[in-house]
Design a protein around this motif. Structure first.
Motif, PDB file in Angstrom:
ATOM      1  N   ASP A   1       0.797  -1.227   0.000  1.00 35.33           N
ATOM      2  CA  ASP A   1       0.000   0.000   0.000  1.00 35.33           C
ATOM      3  C   ASP A   1       0.832   1.280   0.000  1.00 35.33           C
ATOM      4  O   ASP A   1       0.312   2.359   0.250  1.00 35.33           O
ATOM      5  CB  ASP A   1      -1.061   0.004   1.124  1.00 35.33           C
TER       6      ASP A   1
ATOM      7  N   ARG B   1       0.277   6.269   4.439  1.00 37.69           N
ATOM      8  CA  ARG B   1      -0.029   4.880   4.116  1.00 37.69           C
ATOM      9  C   ARG B   1      -1.158   4.349   4.999  1.00 37.69           C
ATOM     10  O   ARG B   1      -2.051   3.628   4.547  1.00 37.69           O
ATOM     11  CB  ARG B   1       1.220   4.015   4.329  1.00 37.69           C
TER      12      ARG B   1
ATOM     13  N   LEU C   1      -3.612   5.997   6.336  1.00 33.37           N
ATOM     14  CA  LEU C   1      -4.899   6.550   5.945  1.00 33.37           C
ATOM     15  C   LEU C   1      -5.382   5.949   4.631  1.00 33.37           C
ATOM     16  O   LEU C   1      -6.546   6.039   4.286  1.00 33.37           O
ATOM     17  CB  LEU C   1      -4.814   8.074   5.837  1.00 33.37           C
ATOM     18  N   ARG C   2      -4.448   5.354   3.884  1.00 34.41           N
ATOM     19  CA  ARG C   2      -4.812   4.700   2.630  1.00 34.41           C
ATOM     20  C   ARG C   2      -5.527   3.389   2.915  1.00 34.41           C
ATOM     21  O   ARG C   2      -6.254   2.874   2.080  1.00 34.41           O
ATOM     22  CB  ARG C   2      -3.534   4.451   1.836  1.00 34.41           C
ATOM     23  N   ASN C   3      -5.294   2.846   4.102  1.00 26.02           N
ATOM     24  CA  ASN C   3      -5.910   1.579   4.489  1.00 26.02           C
ATOM     25  C   ASN C   3      -7.333   1.848   4.985  1.00 26.02           C
ATOM     26  O   ASN C   3      -7.550   2.367   6.072  1.00 26.02           O
ATOM     27  CB  ASN C   3      -5.070   0.937   5.589  1.00 26.02           C
ATOM     28  N   LYS C   4      -8.305   1.471   4.141  1.00 26.68           N
ATOM     29  CA  LYS C   4      -9.694   1.810   4.450  1.00 26.68           C
ATOM     30  C   LYS C   4     -10.167   1.179   5.747  1.00 26.68           C
ATOM     31  O   LYS C   4     -10.944   1.748   6.499  1.00 26.68           O
ATOM     32  CB  LYS C   4     -10.595   1.380   3.295  1.00 26.68           C
ATOM     33  N   ARG C   5      -9.688  -0.028   6.010  1.00 25.46           N
ATOM     34  CA  ARG C   5     -10.144  -0.713   7.218  1.00 25.46           C
ATOM     35  C   ARG C   5      -9.730   0.070   8.470  1.00 25.46           C
ATOM     36  O   ARG C   5     -10.510   0.217   9.399  1.00 25.46           O
ATOM     37  CB  ARG C   5      -9.568  -2.127   7.261  1.00 25.46           C
ATOM     38  N   THR C   6      -8.520   0.595   8.452  1.00 27.15           N
ATOM     39  CA  THR C   6      -8.047   1.377   9.599  1.00 27.15           C
ATOM     40  C   THR C   6      -8.919   2.607   9.795  1.00 27.15           C
ATOM     41  O   THR C   6      -9.307   2.948  10.915  1.00 27.15           O
ATOM     42  CB  THR C   6      -6.589   1.831   9.374  1.00 27.15           C
ATOM     43  N   VAL C   7      -9.237   3.278   8.674  1.00 32.83           N
ATOM     44  CA  VAL C   7     -10.031   4.495   8.766  1.00 32.83           C
ATOM     45  C   VAL C   7     -11.423   4.171   9.309  1.00 32.83           C
ATOM     46  O   VAL C   7     -11.935   4.848  10.205  1.00 32.83           O
ATOM     47  CB  VAL C   7     -10.128   5.175   7.380  1.00 32.83           C
ATOM     48  N   VAL C   8     -12.025   3.094   8.801  1.00 31.53           N
ATOM     49  CA  VAL C   8     -13.356   2.714   9.268  1.00 31.53           C
ATOM     50  C   VAL C   8     -13.320   2.368  10.755  1.00 31.53           C
ATOM     51  O   VAL C   8     -14.126   2.853  11.550  1.00 31.53           O
ATOM     52  CB  VAL C   8     -13.899   1.508   8.449  1.00 31.53           C
TER      53      VAL C   8
ATOM     54  N   ILE D   1     -14.582   6.129  11.772  1.00 29.45           N
ATOM     55  CA  ILE D   1     -16.014   6.109  11.442  1.00 29.45           C
ATOM     56  C   ILE D   1     -16.834   5.300  12.452  1.00 29.45           C
ATOM     57  O   ILE D   1     -17.892   5.722  12.907  1.00 29.45           O
ATOM     58  CB  ILE D   1     -16.217   5.582  10.001  1.00 29.45           C
TER      59      ILE D   1
END
Lengths: 312, 262
Positions: A103, B30, B32-39, B43
């Motif tokens: 990533d 990097r 913040l690019r990981n959607k799971r981390t952001v969710v 969120i």
């Protein structure tokens, strides 16, 4: 059987070998992966560490990079411990696989390396260009092909501007085209005088790109010389004959025999003057059923690196 | 040795073992690019707050210096900080699986600096998570004095250090690329056990006693203390200190094994 390169291991005027392995042994439990390697490499040499899988190449590379410690002996890179040499950027490596985060983009990966080595942004651009991946700088690593990822590893390895570049099976899994492109990039880079060590099990790579070939088998060096010197090992021919009860010690004493093997009732005698060997066998021994075959590079490699306990 | 490379005398090691703002900025990008981390960290906690804490009854019912909505808000801020810092620490698991940790050993980055960077990142996303829940709380009926509000938010964030250490420990312990799929539900269970989702006094005496020994209990109690002025502060502090020490020691033990594994 062992060829040795000239004993003057240092470049004229500079006192220090690029790499100095002294009696290096590495054991993992009961397994001995490296079994007493002595090796000096001069600055500026391009050296192939050639051997079959499991010969101890990767273990040796790991020790050169300070990723593992020898059980016995010492490893020095430019007169320092491998860890120090790595931290100073004197040595860097392109590893076989892994070591990338999917990533990050290509450019970010190289930039991170630059940040760690305290290099400016301009160094990132240069490294990307030299590795031939400037056009895919914004691509995520996870979306890059195997060849592109390998060139990314190469770009990262170029960043500290190392004296010594180590490549561990760098073209594994690449297609012919990718392999050629990769080597072109390396060869172009090595013209600047960088020392390069590459581990490979591809004969043609060692032949085409190395000044010096170090043949490793079961953790030991079995031949060490220029590519042409090692190739000359292949110049001889083999006499096979049926000779029950032959003793290896007697056979190696036969005039003209460079190496001999006994497999059951068959004997295999290698040498340049195979006519003389054949004449001797027919006249002086009970040998019969003679065959003379010429060896190629592949055979020399196999002979030198074959596992005694499991003959091919 | 050659004209093209840098002489060894001019080669320098980086300051602070490689701990630098440049590296943190890249790592954050990097992350913040990981959607799971952001969710997980930005969120989900505000969503949980809206779901469980913003009903009309809760907005009128009082607890300590504020309303029940504020009480739930703090709990969810703690939960968010916990998830965020754990996932921040657990990044090492993914990096080890990818061979990245090994690659980093071919740079001047010192292992201790690497751990410091991971902890810093964990605390940064922890802060973002606490902030997200609190901002949503302002608009959806949480009510408490400003000083209390700030104190609670800061405590929720600082105490999440326990879970940064926990994430790091788990990251070194579990070699899985999907470490958060194990840790996510695990944290939810610990949150129930520690009285973060449901007040402990509603769950019976035995359960409430056991709860005091679980790692979420101390953080929750401490973070809510400026609001409630209730509960045993010293037990809560002891809980936080002991668990932080245990997780940090565990992480150090695995970390040493990891770097010495040669």
């Amino acid at each position: 059987m062992t060829l040795t390169a000239s004993t003057d291991v240092t470049a004229a005027g500079t006192g220090q070998p690029a790499v100095h392995l002294d009696g290096v042994v590495k054991r993992f439990g009961t397994v001995t992966a490296v079994d007493g390697i002595d090796l000096r490499i001069r600055p500026g040499e391009v050296v192939a560490l050639l051997g079959p899988n499991g010969a101890g190449k990767t273990t040796t590379v790991d020790m050169l990079l300070g990723l593992s410690q020898p059980t016995e002996g010492t490893v020095q890179v430019y007169g320092r411990s491998p860890q120090d040499a790595v931290a100073l950027g004197l040595v860097s490596a392109v590893m076989q696989s892994g070591g990338l985060l999917k990533d990050y983009t290509v450019e970010e990966t190289v930039r991170l390396t630059a940040v760690l080595f305290g290099k400016p942004r301009s160094a990132v651009t240069t490294a990307l260009k030299r590795a031939g991946i400037a056009d895919i700088a914004d691509r995520l690593v996870g979306k890059c092909s195997g060849g592109q990822q390998q060139r990314l590893r190469f770009a990262m390895a170029l960043l500290p501007d190392p004296e010594l570049l180590i490549l561990d099976e760098p073209t594994t899994g690449m297609d012919v085209g990718g392999r050629r492109e990769f080597w072109d990039a390396i060869r172009e880079d090595a013209q600047g005088g960088r020392t390069v060590i590459f581990a490979t099990h591809y004969l043609e790579e060692a032949d085409a790109y190395a000044d010096r070939v170090v043949l490793v088998r079961r953790g030991r060096i079995v031949a060490d010389g220029t590519a042409s010197e090692v190739k000359s090992l292949a110049a001889g021919r083999t006499v096979r004959a049926t000779l029950p009860g032959a003793e290896l010690a007697d056979l190696t004493g036969v005039p003209g025999v460079e190496s001999a093997e006994v497999r059951g009732d068959s004997v295999y005698l290698h040498g340049r003057d195979t006519d003389a060997i054949a004449r001797y066998l027919l006249n002086q021994t009970a040998a019969r059923d003679l065959e003379i075959t010429s060896r190629n590079l592949e055979d020399a490699f196999l002979t030198l690196t074959a596992d005694e306990e499991t003959p091919a | 040795m050659t004209a093209t490379t840098i002489p060894v005398t001019e080669r320098r090691l980086p300051a602070f073992g490689g701990f630098s703002l440049g590296m943190i900025a890249l790592e954050l990008r990097r992350l913040l690019r990981n959607k799971r981390t952001v969710v997980f960290s930005v969120i989900m906690p505000p969503a949980f707050f809206l779901l469980f804490g913003s009903s009309g009854d809760y907005q009128t019912e009082r607890v300590g210096d504020g309303n029940v909505t504020a009480y739930v808000l703090i709990s969810m801020a703690v939960y968010g900080a916990m998830l965020a810092t754990t996932s921040g620490g657990a990044m090492v698991s993914i990096e080890r699986a990818a061979g990245w940790s090994r690659q980093l050993r071919l740079t001047p980055l010192k292992p201790a600096a690497y751990v410091a960077i991971k902890l810093t990142l964990a605390m940064i996303i922890g802060a973002v998570s606490v902030l997200a829940v609190n901002v949503v709380g302002i608009f959806f009926g949480a009510d408490m004095p400003v000083g209390t509000w700030i104190a609670c938010a800061v405590l929720a964030w600082v105490c999440a250090l326990v879970f940064a250490a926990f994430g790091l420990f788990m990251g070194y312990l579990l070699p899985s690329e999907n470490v958060m799929q194990i840790l996510g539900p695990g944290l939810a269970i610990l949150s129930f056990a520690g009285g973060l989702f449901v007040p402990l006094d509603t769950l019976g005496h035995t359960f409430a006693t056991v709860a005091k020994f679980t790692p979420v209990y101390g953080v929750g109690e401490l973070a809510r203390y400026p609001l409630t002025h209730d509960g045993d502060v010293w037990v809560a502090i002891l809980n936080v200190v002991v668990w932080t020490a245990l997780f940090a020691l565990g992480a150090m033990w695995r970390f040493r094994r990891d770097t010495a594994r040669v």
